[in-house]
Scaffold this active site. Structure first.
Site, PDB file in Angstrom:
ATOM      1  N   TYR A   1      -1.650 -11.293  42.747  1.00 24.15           N
ATOM      2  CA  TYR A   1      -1.852  -9.995  43.105  1.00 24.15           C
ATOM      3  C   TYR A   1      -0.364  -9.350  42.066  1.00 24.15           C
ATOM      4  O   TYR A   1       0.507  -9.827  42.205  1.00 24.15           O
ATOM      5  CB  TYR A   1      -1.618  -9.454  44.464  1.00 24.15           C
ATOM      6  CG  TYR A   1      -1.483  -7.923  44.583  1.00 24.15           C
ATOM      7  CD1 TYR A   1      -2.327  -7.249  44.593  1.00 24.15           C
ATOM      8  CD2 TYR A   1      -0.028  -7.719  44.783  1.00 24.15           C
ATOM      9  CE1 TYR A   1      -2.200  -5.760  44.948  1.00 24.15           C
ATOM     10  CE2 TYR A   1       0.129  -6.131  45.146  1.00 24.15           C
ATOM     11  CZ  TYR A   1      -1.036  -5.563  45.167  1.00 24.15           C
ATOM     12  OH  TYR A   1      -0.897  -4.090  45.233  1.00 24.15           O
TER      13      TYR A   1
ATOM     14  N   LEU B   1       2.168 -13.853  42.910  1.00 22.31           N
ATOM     15  CA  LEU B   1       2.512 -12.638  42.633  1.00 22.31           C
ATOM     16  C   LEU B   1       2.702 -12.185  41.046  1.00 22.31           C
ATOM     17  O   LEU B   1       3.424 -13.248  40.368  1.00 22.31           O
ATOM     18  CB  LEU B   1       3.676 -11.950  43.451  1.00 22.31           C
ATOM     19  CG  LEU B   1       3.613 -12.001  44.810  1.00 22.31           C
ATOM     20  CD1 LEU B   1       4.964 -11.242  45.386  1.00 22.31           C
ATOM     21  CD2 LEU B   1       2.395 -10.758  45.137  1.00 22.31           C
ATOM     22  N   LYS B   2       2.076 -11.317  40.490  1.00 18.63           N
ATOM     23  CA  LYS B   2       2.331 -10.960  39.099  1.00 18.63           C
ATOM     24  C   LYS B   2       3.469  -9.910  39.147  1.00 18.63           C
ATOM     25  O   LYS B   2       3.033  -8.930  39.669  1.00 18.63           O
ATOM     26  CB  LYS B   2       1.130 -10.551  38.338  1.00 18.63           C
ATOM     27  CG  LYS B   2       0.047 -11.693  37.907  1.00 18.63           C
ATOM     28  CD  LYS B   2      -1.202 -11.048  37.316  1.00 18.63           C
ATOM     29  CE  LYS B   2      -1.021 -10.245  36.180  1.00 18.63           C
ATOM     30  NZ  LYS B   2      -2.081  -9.723  35.786  1.00 18.63           N
ATOM     31  N   ILE B   3       4.643 -10.139  38.578  1.00 22.09           N
ATOM     32  CA  ILE B   3       5.588  -8.983  38.653  1.00 22.09           C
ATOM     33  C   ILE B   3       5.921  -8.588  37.138  1.00 22.09           C
ATOM     34  O   ILE B   3       6.298  -9.239  36.297  1.00 22.09           O
ATOM     35  CB  ILE B   3       6.893  -9.668  39.350  1.00 22.09           C
ATOM     36  CG1 ILE B   3       6.435 -10.110  40.738  1.00 22.09           C
ATOM     37  CG2 ILE B   3       7.971  -8.407  39.314  1.00 22.09           C
ATOM     38  CD1 ILE B   3       7.523 -10.795  41.692  1.00 22.09           C
TER      39      ILE B   3
END
Ligand code: G3P
Length: 211
Positions: free
Chosen positions: A57, A84-86
């Site tokens: 996400y 997590l995609k940051i």
């Protein structure tokens, strides 16, 4: 070496599960918005549809504080199944480091330079996500970016790997892997196209016409 599905569609996740070799799913705000349901509903459904691996996400809140809340809220939906995609910015890099130190699988995304990649490695990112085709269009050579990032991963000696995104053809996908991407993410259509060649079909038709 893994292939991820780049999609937020439950139907496509189900098809990816049938394929058996798709390692996980990457989403982004645009893909999620297309589905017409809140991300909080879609992400767990994607986890269930694939049945294994991580569903990534992408944090999208307007402030750092909101992105941290968003991270914790989304991770709690399916413990150990969500990554997590940051987006790789100076504001986000400390958040990535904090989450990675807690054991969250973090991918630094929208990485367009080796210096961003270097910092993300040091911050504890598990993956660097370059947008290969977009980098070729906007900077000239997305595959050179993949090569540089893979070199940075090796030089920093940690467990960070390149996960190539924004791939538009089977050839570009393979070139990204050859350039050093340990993993790729691609739409279902492109994953399926990797297994096709018109001459294979032609050979099959010739065999089928043998009396
Ligand atoms: O997840 C983002 C990445 O896949 C971007 O692709 O086609 O918008 O450059 P594109």
């Amino acid at each position: 070496m893994s292939i991820y599905l780049d999609s937020a569609s439950i139907a496509e996740a189900t098809r990816a599960a049938e394929l058996g070799f798709v390692a996980g799913i990457t989403t982004n705000p645009k893909l999620l918005a297309r589905e017409g349901r809140p991300p909080e509903a879609i992400i767990p459904d994607l986890c269930d549809a694939l049945g294994w691996g991580l569903v990534f996400y992408q944090l999208n809140g307007p402030t750092l504080e909101e992105r941290e809340d968003e991270a914790r809220r989304m991770l709690a939906l399916r413990p150990h199944r969500i990554g997590l995609k940051i987006p790789c910015t100076s504001e986000n890099i400390g958040l990535l480091a904090r989450l990675a130190a807690e054991g969250v699988v973090c991918a630094a995304t929208a990485v367009f330079s080796s210096h961003q990649g270097y910092l993300a490695c040091e911050a504890g990112a598990r993956y660097l996500i370059p947008y290969v085709n977009r980098a070729t269009r906007l900077l000239g050579d997305g595959l050179a970016l993949v090569r540089e990032l893979a070199e940075v991963c090796r030089a920093t000696g940690g467990s960070t790997e390149v996960l190539a995104a924004s791939l538009k053809s089977p050839q570009e996908a393979v070139e990204a892997v050859v350039a050093g991407a340990a993993h790729i993410t691609a739409p279902l259509e492109l994953i399926l196209a990797l297994g096709e060649h018109p001459l294979t079909r032609q050979a099959l038709e010739a065999f089928a016409s043998i009396p």
